[in-house]
Design a protein around this motif. Sequence first.
Motif, mmCIF file in Angstrom:
data_model
loop_
_atom_site.group_PDB
_atom_site.id
_atom_site.type_symbol
_atom_site.label_atom_id
_atom_site.label_comp_id
_atom_site.label_asym_id
_atom_site.label_seq_id
_atom_site.Cartn_x
_atom_site.Cartn_y
_atom_site.Cartn_z
ATOM 1 N N UNK A 492 -16.033 41.414 32.168
ATOM 2 C CA UNK A 492 -16.793 40.779 31.696
ATOM 3 C C UNK A 492 -16.869 39.416 33.084
ATOM 4 N N UNK A 493 -16.395 39.113 33.787
ATOM 5 C CA UNK A 493 -16.312 38.244 35.046
ATOM 6 C C UNK A 493 -17.343 38.925 36.106
ATOM 7 N N UNK A 494 -17.021 40.280 36.311
ATOM 8 C CA UNK A 494 -18.082 40.302 36.737
ATOM 9 C C UNK A 494 -19.046 40.446 36.652
ATOM 10 N N UNK A 495 -19.474 40.686 35.084
ATOM 11 C CA UNK A 495 -20.884 40.581 34.692
ATOM 12 C C UNK A 495 -21.671 39.580 34.628
ATOM 13 N N UNK A 496 -20.854 38.503 34.619
ATOM 14 C CA UNK A 496 -21.188 37.055 34.505
ATOM 15 C C UNK A 496 -21.094 36.089 35.265
ATOM 16 N N UNK A 549 -23.851 45.419 45.365
ATOM 17 C CA UNK A 549 -25.221 44.281 44.969
ATOM 18 C C UNK A 549 -24.432 42.857 45.017
ATOM 19 N N UNK A 550 -23.436 42.303 43.825
ATOM 20 C CA UNK A 550 -23.458 41.177 43.765
ATOM 21 C C UNK A 550 -22.543 40.509 45.072
ATOM 22 N N UNK A 551 -21.424 41.592 46.347
ATOM 23 C CA UNK A 551 -20.966 41.306 47.274
ATOM 24 C C UNK A 551 -21.943 40.538 48.519
#
Length: 571
Positions: A492-496, A549-551
């Motif tokens: 959840x932490x990565x997703x949000x 992507x988020x990195x």
Amino acid sequence: MGNSTEKICSLVDSVDSGKLLVPEMQRRYVWRSTQVRDLFDSLYRGYPVGSILVWNRPDGDVEGRVMDVGESAGKLKGGQTLLLLDGQQRLTSLTSILKDKELLVRWRKKSIDILFNVTHPDVEGDEVLDVVEPDDDDDDVDNDNGNDALDFEKKTFVVATRRLVSQPNWISLRRIFRDGAADIWLDVIDKMNLEPKSQEAKKILGRIQQLQKIADIEIPIVTLGKEMNYRTVTDVFCRVNSAGARLKGSDLALAQITSRWVGSLKKFESFQNKWGGEAKQPLFDLGFLIRALVVFCTGQCKFLSVGAIPVDCLEKGWSDTKKALETAFDIIKNGWQINSFSLLSAPSLVITVAYYLKHLEDSSREFSKQEMAKLHQWLLVASICGHYSKGSSESIMDQDLAAIDKGATLDEMMLTFAKQGWAGSVTEDDLKGKFHGSAYFGLMYLAMRDAGAKDWCHHTKISLANVGSVLKVQFHHICPRARLKAHGGYDAAEINDIANLAFLGGSANRKISDKNPAEYLPNISVEDRKVQCVPLDEALYNLDNYRAFISERRRLIAQMLNEYLVKILVS
């Protein structure tokens, strides 16, 4: 002082008719939908929900206010003698549901409804209430009311959602208390294809009747007599509420001030209404205003001294407070384009800005462009450092106020942020593990708006000033939560993570919904992606490459935030 009991239906009638009012010391209605849900859950199970404290006030002494429910919500009213001192949130909630009336919540009308599961499991107190479910927001499809974490069929009550309201076993509480049990029961069993004489149908009827009997539950009433004056009653109010820690310090401070300075609440609320936001909601709550008043009266921010401040000092302090805040608001809103205090980690930072500006004025120093730029940067860096939102925030604020009194420069005040981890710029590590509630998210919005970020559907500039479900700015999961959950491997932490969030209007948010980013992102213009720091490498849009992507987006966001903070000083 007298003790008695009264049925909930009778108390609700008194609230609805305006016979039971609240004194001006009382805060407004603040409960969330989940708290209303939990109240009915407790009543349904036969659990105690506390007593009610009322004051039979002397005639003509102290103005009363209609509770925040129904057509007359929040209006002053004379002629009634009973004032509610403890129980406002509970009785306002009960009146809203039992009388099918709208609530006035944070200055906007809202209809809260709770759904009852007529087929809930037979449990005896072992159902754990869900306390993480946020208030519902129909405009935000990404929020989805937090109900995706709930196992609905094991719940007895939930906050109403679009998904459940059409299910035959979920019944609106408003409807249950508005219509007859027999009519509701017949409708339910018809939709569920049950025979009226079946055991399940009879159980459902019993549950509906049990729920309707909530109106007949008797609540203990403690009544304070007319011999008590407003000062004494205020002391009782403060003691009752501080014992249970149900009210904030600002609420108790407000009660102490209004008990001695009659009519002051009108002044505070008038100023609060003057500075409504774009949606005509106040820019700040009364707690913010009381904190500011204490600061300008005493030079420190703690509420402990409120009871000792003379009324003439409060009046003088209020004049200084209004003038200083108006100057600060004009600069912050119109100059710096910070249209909502929700973009900051702590609204109290604005009070320090106002205090600094007043100090400049008192010392006859000019509001130079460079000084204003540094003050702007101080506010934003203080926000992302959590300057007043970590640890001993009051002590830290008092240190800032004392430094201003001693003539500290903004450069000197910026040095204190090093103790909170500020190294002079935003790093990628600063953004890791941050969510939409982080002050970095607010700074991200300001930077992207300044860069010209647009809605991906209507191509209008993102702005908190946009109203309506089509253009109202929302945050959007670029890689939809549903897709990432189905893909697996991401928590959840990565997703949000804020590196997965973009700013869109409501229409675009709903249009994109849970589409695969590899399918929709390439159709967004390069410029629109760049100003929201979306990497242009389309290989990163594959869900297998989500961490990469988020990195990469986190790197781009940090770069944009630093450029924005530098731009503030040189523009």
